[in-house]
Each structure stands twice: as structure tokens, then as C-alpha cells.
Design an enzyme around this catalytic site. Structure first.
Site, short mmCIF file in Angstrom:
data_model
loop_
_atom_site.label_atom_id
_atom_site.label_comp_id
_atom_site.label_asym_id
_atom_site.label_seq_id
_atom_site.Cartn_x
_atom_site.Cartn_y
_atom_site.Cartn_z
N PHE A 66 3.56 -20.75 15.68
CA PHE A 66 3.85 -20.03 14.44
C PHE A 66 5.26 -20.34 13.94
O PHE A 66 5.50 -20.40 12.73
CB PHE A 66 3.68 -18.52 14.66
CG PHE A 66 3.78 -17.72 13.39
CD1 PHE A 66 2.70 -17.65 12.52
CD2 PHE A 66 4.94 -17.06 13.07
CE1 PHE A 66 2.80 -16.91 11.34
CE2 PHE A 66 5.05 -16.32 11.91
CZ PHE A 66 3.97 -16.25 11.04
N ILE A 91 -2.69 -24.35 19.91
CA ILE A 91 -3.25 -23.03 19.71
C ILE A 91 -4.67 -23.06 20.29
O ILE A 91 -5.49 -23.85 19.84
CB ILE A 91 -3.27 -22.64 18.22
CG1 ILE A 91 -1.90 -22.83 17.58
CG2 ILE A 91 -3.77 -21.21 18.05
CD1 ILE A 91 -1.89 -22.81 16.06
N GLU A 95 -9.95 -14.38 22.48
CA GLU A 95 -11.03 -13.42 22.21
C GLU A 95 -10.90 -12.72 20.87
O GLU A 95 -11.82 -12.03 20.45
CB GLU A 95 -11.05 -12.37 23.33
CG GLU A 95 -11.37 -12.97 24.69
CD GLU A 95 -11.33 -11.93 25.80
OE1 GLU A 95 -11.13 -10.74 25.50
OE2 GLU A 95 -11.50 -12.32 26.95
N HIS A 98 -6.80 -13.66 16.14
CA HIS A 98 -5.41 -14.12 16.10
C HIS A 98 -5.35 -15.64 15.92
O HIS A 98 -4.54 -16.16 15.16
CB HIS A 98 -4.72 -13.68 17.41
CG HIS A 98 -3.29 -14.06 17.51
ND1 HIS A 98 -2.30 -13.45 16.77
CD2 HIS A 98 -2.66 -14.98 18.28
CE1 HIS A 98 -1.13 -13.98 17.07
NE2 HIS A 98 -1.33 -14.92 17.99
N PHE A 123 1.74 -32.44 10.96
CA PHE A 123 0.98 -31.42 11.68
C PHE A 123 0.43 -32.03 12.96
O PHE A 123 -0.63 -32.65 12.97
CB PHE A 123 -0.16 -30.92 10.78
CG PHE A 123 -0.96 -29.79 11.37
CD1 PHE A 123 -0.47 -28.49 11.33
CD2 PHE A 123 -2.19 -30.01 11.95
CE1 PHE A 123 -1.21 -27.43 11.84
CE2 PHE A 123 -2.95 -28.96 12.46
CZ PHE A 123 -2.46 -27.67 12.41
#
Length: 163
Positions: A66, A91, A95, A98, A123
Site C-alpha cells: 500500500f 499481495i 479471507e 482487504h 507496477f
């Protein structure tokens, strides 16, 4: 799935410009450090292999993916001579939703910083379903996204200077 059939870091089909004239920063997330460390190693080795001088590569660690967008903004604002910023992170789906919010924020943020500064912001963030997919794409059977990010940075820096 096409990914299962090939090494995504095979660049034998393309020409990579000499990177000797370019200054490139790498921002790497500390979250999922084993994976991001492999991404970083791949990116650094690839930049050096393609002529980017060691003294023209600066690296910065940030807490997580982030924070990559903020790091890219800070780097381009403070170091106006940079030709590109590579953002490396990982990333992994959990569950909760997020994962979706972080992936979306980072992808859009990286794009917006690049547009704002008219400089390549790359990226190099893995967004995987599980750890094994991340391992496979950070130096495993599908290559190294860090290598890909470095090649992209060199090619885009070349475009920046030749367009």
C-alpha cells in the site's frame, strides 16, 4: 492457463536498450519479505545486466505494498533526475476483501503517480491467490516479476528520452 506453459521472464523475443544513461529507483515492500526480497534481487540483477550503473540505482524499503504509491511520489518529487521508479510488492489473497482494496489502490496509485510526473512508475506487484503462486513468480517456475519490472523500467526510460 497460459502462465503454466511458460517462463514469463523470457525476453529473448525483444530488444532491451542499454540502461547506462538511466537513473532508476526501486521501492520494495517489506510485507511478504521472502517474496519481495526475491523480486528485488531479480530487479537489481537485471538492471545491472542491462547496463544501469550501480551508482544510478537507489533502493528504498517501505512497510507494505500500500505504501509503494506514496514512496514513488516522494522519490519523484525529491529526485527529479530519476528516469523511472520500480514498485515491488506482493499481495496474497486472504479471507477478507482487504486484498481487493489493496490491489486496486496500489494499481491505481502507481498509474496516477506516473501520470502526475510524466515518468515511468512500474507496477512490479504480485497479486496472487496463495503463497505458492507468489513463489512461482518471484524466481520460481514462472520467472521473476522483478526481472520483468526492471526490463519495463529500462524500456520506458528509453521511451521517455527518445519519444
Amino acid at each position: 492457463m497460459a502462465t503454466q506453459l511458460k517462463n514469463l521472464s523470457d525476453f529473448s523475443h525483444t530488444t532491451v536498450p542499454d540502461g547506462a544513461a538511466y537513473k532508476i529507483a526501486i521501492a520494495v515492500a517489506e510485507w511478504n519479505a521472502d517474496v519481495t526480497g526475491s523480486l528485488y534481487k531479480g530487479a537489481l540483477e537485471t538492471l545491472l545486466k542491462h547496463g544501469v550503473k550501480e551508482e544510478n540505482i537507489t533502493s528504498f524499503a517501505v512497510p507494505g505494498s500500500f505504501e509503494l504509491t506514496g514512496a514513488a511520489e516522494i522519490l519523484l518529487k525529491k529526485h527529479t533526475d530519476l528516469d523511472a521508479v520500480i514498485c515491488l510488492g506482493c499481495i496474497i489473497q486472504g479471507e477478507t476483501r482487504h486484498f481487493d482494496f489493496i490491489c486496486d489502490a496500489v494499481a491505481n496509485g502507481v498509474t496516477q503517480v506516473g501520470i502526475k510526473y510524466s515518468k515511468p512508475v512500474i507496477f512490479g506487484v504480485l497479486t496472487t491467490n496463495d503463497l505458492q503462486q507468489a513463489v512461482d513468480r518471484s524466481g520460481g517456475k514462472h520467472g521473476n516479476k522483478g526481472d520483468e519490472a526492471a526490463i519495463t523500467a529500462i524500456k520506458m526510460a528509453h521511451l521517455l528520452h527518445t519519444a
